[in-house]
Design an enzyme around this catalytic site. Structure first.
Site, PDB file in Angstrom:
ATOM      1  N   TRP A 204      -3.255  -2.310  -1.468  1.00 50.39           N
ATOM      2  CA  TRP A 204      -3.093  -3.493  -2.128  1.00 50.39           C
ATOM      3  C   TRP A 204      -3.944  -4.361  -1.213  1.00 50.39           C
ATOM      4  CZ3 TRP A 204       0.217  -7.862  -1.799  1.00 50.39           C
ATOM      5  CH2 TRP A 204       0.411  -9.013  -3.282  1.00 50.39           C
TER       6      TRP A 204
ATOM      7  N   GLU B  84      12.313 -14.465 -18.377  1.00 52.28           N
ATOM      8  CA  GLU B  84      12.190 -12.855 -17.751  1.00 52.28           C
ATOM      9  C   GLU B  84      10.724 -12.307 -18.587  1.00 52.28           C
ATOM     10  OE1 GLU B  84      11.657  -8.919 -16.563  1.00 52.28           O
ATOM     11  OE2 GLU B  84      12.325 -10.820 -15.566  1.00 52.28           O
TER      12      GLU B  84
ATOM     13  N   ASN C 211       0.548   0.481   6.343  1.00 49.34           N
ATOM     14  CA  ASN C 211       0.942   0.049   4.527  1.00 49.34           C
ATOM     15  C   ASN C 211       2.316  -1.398   5.641  1.00 49.34           C
ATOM     16  OD1 ASN C 211       2.962  -0.863   2.461  1.00 49.34           O
ATOM     17  ND2 ASN C 211       4.368   0.361   3.154  1.00 49.34           N
ATOM     18  N   GLY C 212       2.006  -2.379   5.264  1.00 48.37           N
ATOM     19  CA  GLY C 212       2.065  -3.845   6.361  1.00 48.37           C
ATOM     20  C   GLY C 212       1.521  -4.893   6.101  1.00 48.37           C
TER      21      GLY C 212
ATOM     22  N   CYS D 120       0.960  -1.496   0.525  1.00 45.24           N
ATOM     23  CA  CYS D 120      -0.079   0.241   0.307  1.00 45.24           C
ATOM     24  C   CYS D 120       0.809   1.203  -0.346  1.00 45.24           C
ATOM     25  CB  CYS D 120      -0.833   0.219   1.050  1.00 45.24           C
ATOM     26  SG  CYS D 120      -1.592  -1.809   1.428  1.00 45.24           S
TER      27      CYS D 120
ATOM     28  N   ARG E 174       1.865   2.126  -6.092  1.00 46.21           N
ATOM     29  CA  ARG E 174       2.213   0.608  -4.652  1.00 46.21           C
ATOM     30  C   ARG E 174       1.512  -0.486  -4.777  1.00 46.21           C
ATOM     31  NH1 ARG E 174       6.470   1.796  -1.909  1.00 46.21           N
ATOM     32  NH2 ARG E 174       5.110   0.927  -0.549  1.00 46.21           N
TER      33      ARG E 174
ATOM     34  N   GLU F 174       2.413 -10.174 -16.756  1.00 48.30           N
ATOM     35  CA  GLU F 174       2.580  -9.016 -15.353  1.00 48.30           C
ATOM     36  C   GLU F 174       1.592  -8.059 -16.514  1.00 48.30           C
ATOM     37  OE1 GLU F 174       5.672  -7.920 -12.645  1.00 48.30           O
ATOM     38  OE2 GLU F 174       7.058  -8.458 -14.215  1.00 48.30           O
TER      39      GLU F 174
ATOM     40  N   LYS G  69       4.331  -2.439  -6.909  1.00 49.33           N
ATOM     41  CA  LYS G  69       5.742  -2.046  -7.048  1.00 49.33           C
ATOM     42  C   LYS G  69       6.472  -2.491  -5.972  1.00 49.33           C
ATOM     43  CE  LYS G  69       9.272  -0.776 -10.017  1.00 49.33           C
ATOM     44  NZ  LYS G  69       8.783  -1.322 -11.495  1.00 49.33           N
TER      45      LYS G  69
ATOM     46  N   HIS H 181      11.335 -32.975 -22.720  1.00 49.20           N
ATOM     47  CA  HIS H 181      11.045 -33.436 -21.200  1.00 49.20           C
ATOM     48  C   HIS H 181       9.541 -32.999 -21.026  1.00 49.20           C
ATOM     49  CE1 HIS H 181      15.319 -34.468 -21.300  1.00 49.20           C
ATOM     50  NE2 HIS H 181      15.556 -32.733 -21.644  1.00 49.20           N
TER      51      HIS H 181
ATOM     52  N   LYS I 152       6.550 -10.889 -18.152  1.00 48.18           N
ATOM     53  CA  LYS I 152       6.827  -9.413 -18.392  1.00 48.18           C
ATOM     54  C   LYS I 152       5.196  -9.717 -18.990  1.00 48.18           C
ATOM     55  CE  LYS I 152       8.860  -6.636 -16.455  1.00 48.18           C
ATOM     56  NZ  LYS I 152       9.300  -8.009 -15.957  1.00 48.18           N
TER      57      LYS I 152
HETATM   58  C1  AGP Z   1       8.992  -7.558 -12.073  1.00 41.60           C
HETATM   59  O1  AGP Z   1       8.859  -6.599 -12.966  1.00 41.60           O
HETATM   60  C2  AGP Z   1       7.333  -7.447 -10.988  1.00 41.60           C
HETATM   61  N1  AGP Z   1       7.758  -5.930 -10.360  1.00 41.60           N
HETATM   62  C3  AGP Z   1       8.667  -8.569  -9.695  1.00 41.60           C
HETATM   63  O2  AGP Z   1       8.746  -9.631  -9.841  1.00 41.60           O
HETATM   64  C4  AGP Z   1       9.586  -8.135  -9.023  1.00 41.60           C
HETATM   65  O3  AGP Z   1      10.477  -8.166  -9.305  1.00 41.60           O
HETATM   66  C5  AGP Z   1      10.072  -8.474  -7.143  1.00 41.60           C
HETATM   67  O4  AGP Z   1       8.840  -8.383  -7.009  1.00 41.60           O
HETATM   68  C6  AGP Z   1      10.904  -8.163  -6.908  1.00 41.60           C
HETATM   69  O5  AGP Z   1      11.379  -6.864  -6.406  1.00 41.60           O
HETATM   70  P1  AGP Z   1      12.410  -6.412  -5.968  1.00 41.60           P
HETATM   71  O6  AGP Z   1      13.480  -6.459  -6.976  1.00 41.60           O
HETATM   72  O7  AGP Z   1      12.116  -4.918  -5.371  1.00 41.60           O
HETATM   73  O8  AGP Z   1      12.692  -6.790  -5.018  1.00 41.60           O
END
Ligand code: AGP
Length: 602
Positions: A74, A475, A100-101, A2, A27, A482, A597, A498, A479
C-alpha cells in the site's frame, strides 16, 4: 498498510508465501513481489496491481526454493511501480527485504548512504534499510540488522534474507504488527495471523524492538518467548460461499453480535459483566469524564457512545479524532479516562493518542477486536469485541459490535452510578434482543439491492440523521464513499439548512434516517425541506410507520428498539446499500482503491 510473509522450512516456499499474501491482500493491493533462494540462485519477481498479476508472472518459473519472502504493498513513498514494489535489495543484491511501516528519517539516511557510494533504484523509504544493513554487513545478518535499526526512526515490521548468510530469516518489529508461526521445522513470518493459520496454530507475536533469527535448526529472539495459541480458525479467512468478504461480514452480524454479548448480560440484575474492566472497576466509579479517541468508522462508534454515556450514565463524554487529539492540548485530569476504540488495534494515530494520554497519567481503556494487538498491550484495561476476523476493508460487523460493547459499557457505568435496577433490566433485556432484530433487518437486503440498482447512476448522496443517528449518517456516507467511490456527505439534519442544503436538487438524493424516536418530528420537517427542493429521498423508518409513505416513495424499515440501540439496526441497511452500489458500479468492494484495512502509519 502493507502485508509481509516469510517462509523457511523444507517445503516449496512459493505457494505457501503466495497463500499467505492472498490472506493479507486486504492490507494493501497496489503491487506485490516475492524473492526465493533457489539452488541456481536468487529469483525476485514483482508485479503492479492485484496479487493475481504476480501469480501470473510466477507461472512457468518452476520455483522450488525453501526460503523466501513476499509482500503486498500500500504505497506511501514512491508511486505504484515495479521498482518501488518490494522486496528491495542492496547494491550487491545480497540483502533482500520486505517492510511494513514508514522510515521517517529515510531521506537523511539515504543522503549519507549515497555519499558513501550506495546506488538506489527506487523512490521508497524501505530501500534505505537494505543499504543501511549492507553498510554494516560483515557476514552475520542479524548483527548487521541490529546495528542498522539503531539508526532508524519510524515504524517497521521487516523480514530480511541474505545470499552471503543464507538459511535464515531475520525479522524485526517496531510498532507494525509481526508474528512468527511455528510448525515443526518450518517457520512462517507474517503481518497477520490469517497468513499463518493454514499452516499452524502456534505463533509468537514479536514485541517492539525485538529481533528474531529464524533458521530451520534454530530460532531465537533477542528475548525469550513462549508460543501462544492463535484465536482464529482458517475458516474465518474464507468467503464461506459469499461473493465478497464484505457481504459475508454484513450477513454474519446476528452471530458476531451474539459473540460480543455472550456472558456479558445479567438481565435479572440489570447489569453488564465486563471481565476486562474488573481490575479498574473501583477507579471507574470515580471517573467524571470520558475522552473517546478513534479514527474512521471507530470514531463514528465513539460518537454514538457519547450520546449513550451522557444520557444513561451521566458521564461527560468527548469524542476526538485520534489524529487531532495527539496534536491539540487536551485537558486531562485524574477524573478523566481515555477510551480508545479500534477494530485492528494497530491504527498508528490511535496508538500515539493513547501514548499521549499515558504521558499525562490518565487511565487508558480500549475497545478492540483484534486479539493480542498493540492497543490491547498499551492500554490499562479494556474490552474485546469478539466480532471475529474482519477481512473486508470496510468495517461492518466490527462497527455494530463496537456499538454493542459501548451499550454494555454504558450499562456497566450507569449502574455504578444512578441508573435504577428496573431501567437496567429494561436496557439489558433490549440489548439481548438485538441479534434477533438484526436478522429482521437483513431480510430486507433484496429490497436494498433493488434501491441500489435504482440509484446506482447518481454521483452525489447526502445522509442526514439526528441525535443517535447523526453519527450513523456520517457512517453511511463513509461506507458509500469507501465502497463505490460516490461523493457522499453525512450531515446533522438540523445543520443542513446552514449550508449543505444548497447542494440539494433532483440529481442529489438524500438518505434520511428517521426512526420513531425523540427527534422524529424534527426529521420530518427536514425531509419536507428537501422535498421542497425536488431532492429524491430514501427514508429509513420504524416498522409500522405507514404515514411516512405519504411523504417518501422509497422507505426502508427497521424494527423498533430503544432509541440508544437504533444505530445498531439503522446502520445495516446503509452497509448493504453501499455494498450493492459498489457491486452495481463494478468496484472491488473487498479491496477499495487507495484504502487499507489497518492504517499503521501516521
Ligand atoms: C472503515 O471502513 C475504514 N476501514 C477505516 O475508516 C477504519 O475504521 C479506520 O481506519 C480505523 O481503523 P481501526 O478501527 O482498525 O482503528
Amino acid at each position: 498498510m502493507c502485508g509481509i510473509v516469510g517462509y523457511i522450512g523444507k517445503q516449496n516456499a512459493t505457494p505457501i508465501i503466495i497463500e499467505g499474501l492472498r490472506r493479507e491482500s486486504y492490507r494493501g493491493y497496489d503491487s506485490s513481489g516475492l524473492v526465493v533462494f533457489q539452488n541456481e540462485g536468487v529469483v525476485c519477481i514483482k508485479a503492479i496491481g492485484k496479487l493475481e498479476n504476480l501469480e501470473a508472472k510466477l507461472l512457468n518459473q518452476n520455483l522450488n526454493g525453501t526460503i523466501g519472502l513476499g509482500h503486498v504493498r500500500w504505497a506511501t513513498h514512491g508511486g505504484v511501480t515495479e521498482e518501488n514494489a518490494h522486496p528491495h535489495t542492496d547494491c550487491k543484491k545480497n540483502i533482500f527485504l520486505v517492510h511494513n511501516g514508514i522510515i521517517e528519517n529515510y531521506a537523511a539516511l539515504k543522503e549519507k548512504l549515497i555519499q558513501k557510494g550506495h546506488k538506489f533504484s527506487s523512490e521508497t523509504d524501505t530501500e534505505v534499510l537494505c543499504h543501511l544493513i549492507e553498510n554494516f554487513f560483515r557476514g552475520n545478518l542479524e548483527e548487521a540488522v541490529r546495528k542498522a535499526l539503531q539508526y532508524v526512526k519510524g515504524t517497521y515490521g521487516i523480514a530480511v534474507i541474505s545470499r552471503q548468510d543464507p538459511n535464515k530469516i531475520v525479522a524485526a518489529r517496531l510498532s507494525s504488527p509481526l508474528l512468527i508461526g511455528f510448525n515443526g521445522d518450518e517457520y512462517i513470518v507474517a503481518s497477520d495471523p490469517a497468513a499463518v493459520i493454514t499452516r499452524t496454530k502456534k505463533a509468537v507475536n514479536l514485541e517492539d524492538n525485538e529481533i528474531a533469527v529464524i533458521a530451520p535448526e534454530k530460532f531465537f529472539i533477542l528475548k525469550e518467548k513462549t508460543p501462544q495459541d492463535l484465536e482464529i480458525d482458517s475458516g474465518e479467512a474464507e468467503k464461506g460461499g459469499y461473493p465478497h468478504f464484505m457481504l459475508k461480514e454484513i450477513m454474519e452480524q446476528p452471530e458476531s453480535l451474539s459473540d460480543s454479548l455472550r456472558g456479558r448480560l445479567l438481565v435479572e440484575e440489570g447489569l453488564a459483566k465486563l471481565g476486562g474492566l474488573k481490575k479498574v472497576e473501583d477507579k471507574l466509579r470515580e471517573i467524571e469524564r470520558l475522552n473517546i479517541i478513534a479514527c474512521g468508522t471507530a470514531y463514528h462508534a465513539g460518537m454514538v457512545g457519547e450520546y449513550m454515556l451522557e444520557e444513561y450514565a451521566g458521564i461527560s463524554t468527548d469524542v476526538d479524532l485520534a489524529s487531532e487529539f495527539r496534536y491539540r492540548k487536551p485537558i486531562l485530569d485524574k477524573k478523566t479516562a481515555v477510551l480508545a476504540i479500534s477494530q485492528s488495534g494497530e491504527t498508528a494515530d490511535t496508538i500515539a493518542a493513547i501514548k499521549e494520554a499515558k504521558e499525562k497519567g490518565v487511565m487508558t481503556l480500549g475497545i478492540v477486536n483484534a486479539i493480542g494487538s498493540s492497543i490491547t498491550k498499551i492500554s490499562e484495561a479494556g474490552v474485546y469485541n469478539h466480532a471475529g476476523l474482519e477481512i473486508g476493508v470496510a468495517a461492518t460487523k466490527s462497527f455494530t459490535s463496537q456499538l454493542a460493547v459501548l451499550s454494555l459499557l454504558t450499562l456497566f457505568l450507569a449502574r455504578q452510578r444512578q441508573l435504577s435496577l428496573v431501567m437496567g433490566q429494561r436496557i439489558a433485556k433490549e440489548i439481548g434482543r438485538i441479534p434477533e432484530l438484526i436478522k429482521q433487518v437483513l431480510i430486507n437486503s433484496p429490497q436494498i439491492k433493488e434501491l441500489a440498482e435504482k440509484y446506482k447512476n447518481f454521483n452525489n448522496f447526502l445522509f442526514i440523521g439526528r441525535k443517535y443517528n447523526f453519527p450513523i449518517a456520517l457512517e453511511g456516507a463513509l461506507k458509500l464513499k469507501e465502497i463505490s467511490y460516490v461523493h457522499s456527505e453525512g450531515c446533522g439534519a438540523g445543520e443542513m439548512k446552514h449550508g449543505t442544503i444548497a447542494l440539494i436538487d433532483e440529481n442529489f438524493p438524500t438518505i434520511a434516517i428517521c426512526p420513531s424516536d425523540s427527534v422524529y418530528e424534527k426529521m420530518i420537517s427536514n425531509i419536507q425541506e428537501i422535498k421542497a427542493r425536488n431532492g429524491p429521498i430514501i427514508a429509513m423508518a420504524t416498522e409500522g410507520n405507514e404515514e411516512i409513505k405519504n411523504l417518501v416513495k422509497d422507505v426502508i424499515y427497521i424494527p423498533k428498539t430503544l432509541e440508544m440501540l437504533t444505530p445498531i439496526l439503522s446502520v445495516i441497511p446503509l452497509q448493504l446499500f453501499a455494498y450493492y452500489m459498489g457491486v452495481a458500479r463494478g468496484c472491488d468492494v473487498d479491496k477499495p482503491r487507495n484504502l487499507a484495512k489497518s492504517v499503521t502509519v501516521e
